[in-house]
Design an enzyme around this catalytic site. Structure first.
Site, mmCIF file in Angstrom:
data_model
loop_
_atom_site.group_PDB
_atom_site.id
_atom_site.type_symbol
_atom_site.label_atom_id
_atom_site.label_comp_id
_atom_site.label_asym_id
_atom_site.label_seq_id
_atom_site.Cartn_x
_atom_site.Cartn_y
_atom_site.Cartn_z
ATOM 1 N N TYR A 158 1.217 -3.817 11.161
ATOM 2 C CA TYR A 158 0.662 -2.871 10.185
ATOM 3 C C TYR A 158 -0.863 -3.032 10.130
ATOM 4 O O TYR A 158 -1.594 -2.030 10.106
ATOM 5 C CB TYR A 158 1.305 -3.095 8.807
ATOM 6 C CG TYR A 158 0.773 -2.151 7.757
ATOM 7 C CD1 TYR A 158 1.032 -0.783 7.830
ATOM 8 C CD2 TYR A 158 -0.003 -2.609 6.694
ATOM 9 C CE1 TYR A 158 0.532 0.101 6.873
ATOM 10 C CE2 TYR A 158 -0.498 -1.745 5.730
ATOM 11 C CZ TYR A 158 -0.230 -0.394 5.833
ATOM 12 O OH TYR A 158 -0.725 0.474 4.879
ATOM 13 N N LYS A 162 -3.640 -0.168 10.940
ATOM 14 C CA LYS A 162 -4.689 0.312 10.026
ATOM 15 C C LYS A 162 -6.089 -0.019 10.557
ATOM 16 O O LYS A 162 -7.038 0.724 10.293
ATOM 17 C CB LYS A 162 -4.460 -0.239 8.612
ATOM 18 C CG LYS A 162 -3.255 0.401 7.909
ATOM 19 C CD LYS A 162 -3.383 1.928 7.789
ATOM 20 C CE LYS A 162 -2.308 2.546 6.910
ATOM 21 N NZ LYS A 162 -2.352 4.027 6.865
HETATM 22 P P1 NDP Z 1 4.869 6.132 0.178
HETATM 23 O O1 NDP Z 1 5.936 5.385 0.881
HETATM 24 O O2 NDP Z 1 5.075 6.490 -1.233
HETATM 25 O O3 NDP Z 1 4.496 7.456 0.989
HETATM 26 C C1 NDP Z 1 4.485 7.504 2.384
HETATM 27 C C2 NDP Z 1 4.532 8.950 2.821
HETATM 28 O O4 NDP Z 1 4.465 8.998 4.252
HETATM 29 C C3 NDP Z 1 5.802 9.632 2.395
HETATM 30 O O5 NDP Z 1 5.515 10.924 1.937
HETATM 31 C C4 NDP Z 1 6.617 9.713 3.683
HETATM 32 O O6 NDP Z 1 7.403 10.898 3.662
HETATM 33 C C5 NDP Z 1 5.501 9.834 4.722
HETATM 34 N N1 NDP Z 1 5.923 9.433 6.042
HETATM 35 C C6 NDP Z 1 6.359 8.219 6.460
HETATM 36 N N2 NDP Z 1 6.676 8.268 7.757
HETATM 37 C C7 NDP Z 1 6.455 9.545 8.170
HETATM 38 C C8 NDP Z 1 6.604 10.227 9.397
HETATM 39 N N3 NDP Z 1 7.047 9.604 10.494
HETATM 40 N N4 NDP Z 1 6.269 11.532 9.459
HETATM 41 C C9 NDP Z 1 5.817 12.165 8.363
HETATM 42 N N5 NDP Z 1 5.650 11.594 7.169
HETATM 43 C C10 NDP Z 1 5.979 10.287 7.088
HETATM 44 O O7 NDP Z 1 3.569 5.225 0.327
HETATM 45 P P2 NDP Z 1 2.023 5.503 -0.005
HETATM 46 O O8 NDP Z 1 1.843 6.745 -0.742
HETATM 47 O O9 NDP Z 1 1.506 4.257 -0.586
HETATM 48 O O10 NDP Z 1 1.451 5.634 1.467
HETATM 49 C C11 NDP Z 1 0.555 6.639 1.868
HETATM 50 C C12 NDP Z 1 -0.458 6.041 2.817
HETATM 51 O O11 NDP Z 1 -1.242 5.077 2.125
HETATM 52 C C13 NDP Z 1 0.149 5.317 4.015
HETATM 53 O O12 NDP Z 1 -0.614 5.630 5.155
HETATM 54 C C14 NDP Z 1 -0.027 3.839 3.653
HETATM 55 O O13 NDP Z 1 -0.077 3.034 4.799
HETATM 56 C C15 NDP Z 1 -1.336 3.913 2.923
HETATM 57 N N6 NDP Z 1 -1.648 2.793 2.044
HETATM 58 C C16 NDP Z 1 -0.822 2.441 1.017
HETATM 59 C C17 NDP Z 1 -1.156 1.390 0.181
HETATM 60 C C18 NDP Z 1 -0.260 0.925 -0.912
HETATM 61 O O14 NDP Z 1 -0.454 -0.201 -1.409
HETATM 62 N N7 NDP Z 1 0.694 1.737 -1.375
HETATM 63 C C19 NDP Z 1 -2.416 0.672 0.351
HETATM 64 C C20 NDP Z 1 -3.214 1.133 1.449
HETATM 65 C C21 NDP Z 1 -2.845 2.161 2.252
HETATM 66 P P3 NDP Z 1 8.844 11.076 4.316
HETATM 67 O O15 NDP Z 1 9.560 9.775 4.194
HETATM 68 O O16 NDP Z 1 9.452 12.188 3.499
HETATM 69 O O17 NDP Z 1 8.568 11.494 5.721
HETATM 70 C C1 8X3 Z 2 -1.073 -1.429 1.996
HETATM 71 C C2 8X3 Z 2 -1.720 -2.584 1.324
HETATM 72 O O1 8X3 Z 2 -1.983 -5.094 1.318
HETATM 73 O O2 8X3 Z 2 0.261 -4.215 1.525
HETATM 74 O O3 8X3 Z 2 -1.865 -0.922 3.006
HETATM 75 O O4 8X3 Z 2 -1.242 -4.102 3.369
HETATM 76 S S1 8X3 Z 2 -1.143 -4.059 1.925
#
Ligand code: NDP
Ligand code: 8X3
Length: 257
Positions: A158, A162
């Protein structure tokens, strides 16, 4: 009229968390929305909510797995008016699976993380940026992470994914420097979404533990920053933003009471 009024915003991963919150925040600005993710039922419900709440907003919900290049082409090529001219792309779809030592990570999990966070982001960008260049207007906003700034134990793939998002953002920005198309990377720390439930394969207790004893960010905190980034005048390009909750100072430096 605001800068985003009537503009088309294409969001990947709009079915939950940060992507879903972005849809709500961009709708407040009067932007038209293309909402994509794999779970179409959720997108349809969000579309209904947003079109009822905002009479000036049009919403298209499209099932899209960003790992599938053909699906991306089909969705982008078949965008009807008024959704055709995408102005803002929010490359948000992504996530982590598992917390494993590198020697133990399965090929399936490696494929999911690299194909979704990296290759998917690239494919969607390749499908939409040529139109932005042609129209001489547009903005690509990539959702990175603190995991793209620091590596941590059991997060190798992961973190690599990123870090790649950070590198891709920088290269694209350089490639587009002679155009008015802007590129940004928004890098959150801990945000309480479905992220950890997905990472721990549905184990809610393990997921809740990630945010135990501290106040994490919520999806809306990041969505507001993404909309702020998109809403700058065209000559302002926010390149890279790292956003922590107050109780976090580095990947694994978190104050818990
Ligand atoms: P969620 O799990 O709530 O949302 C993830 C979203 O990505 C969902 O809408 C899911 O929709 C979609 N998704 C996953 N795989 C696919 C795919 N193959 N094709 C299309 N859509 C996909 O998590 P977050 O909102 O937290 O995540 C959003 C972004 O933020 C991600 O890139 C994550 O890595 C990043 N992030 C999150 C952090 C956190 O602490 N939450 C911190 C830093 C970054 P569906 O399953 O319906 O396809
Ligand atoms: C998601 C935040 O710290 O779990 O990108 O990697 S962490």
């Amino acid at each position: 009229m605001g800068r985003l009024q009537g503009k088309v915003v294409f969001i990947t991963g709009a079915s939950s968390g940060i992507g879903e919150a972005c849809a709500r925040e961009f709708a407040k600005e009067g932007a038209h929305l293309v909402l994509t993710a794999r779970r179409l039922d959720r997108l349809e419900a969000l579309k209904q909510e947003l079109t009822q709440a905002h009479s000036d907003v049009q919403v298209l919900a499209a099932q899209l797995d960003v790992r599938d290049k053909i699906q991306i082409k089909n969705v982008v090529d078949s965008l009807p008016a008024p959704f055709k001219d995408v102005h803002v792309l929010v490359n948000n779809a992504g996530g982590a699976i598992g917390l494993d030592d590198l020697v133990d990570v399965s090929e399936e999990d490696i494929d999911f993380m690299l194909n979704t966070n990296v290759k998917g982001l690239v494919f969607v960008t390749q499908a939409l940026v040529p139109g932005m260049i042609e129209r001489q207007a547009g903005h690509v906003i990539n959702v990175g992470s603190i995991a793209g700034k620091e590596a941590y134990s059991q997060g190798s793939i992961y973190c690599a994914a990123k870090h790649a998002v950070g590198a891709i953002t920088k290269s694209l920005m350089i490639e587009l420097v002679d155009t008015p198309v802007n590129v940004s990377c928004i890098c959150p720390g801990l945000v309480d979404t479905e992220f950890s439930t997905v990472r721990f394969r549905g184990d809610k207790d393990k997921a809740d533990n990630v945010y135990k004893g501290m106040q994490p960010l919520v999806a809306q905190d990041i969505a507001e920053i993404i909309v702020f980034t998109a809403n700058r005048p065209p000559h302002v390009q926010i390149a890279d933003l790292l956003v922590f909750p107050s109780a976090q100072a580095a990947s694994k430096i978190v104050s818990r009471k």
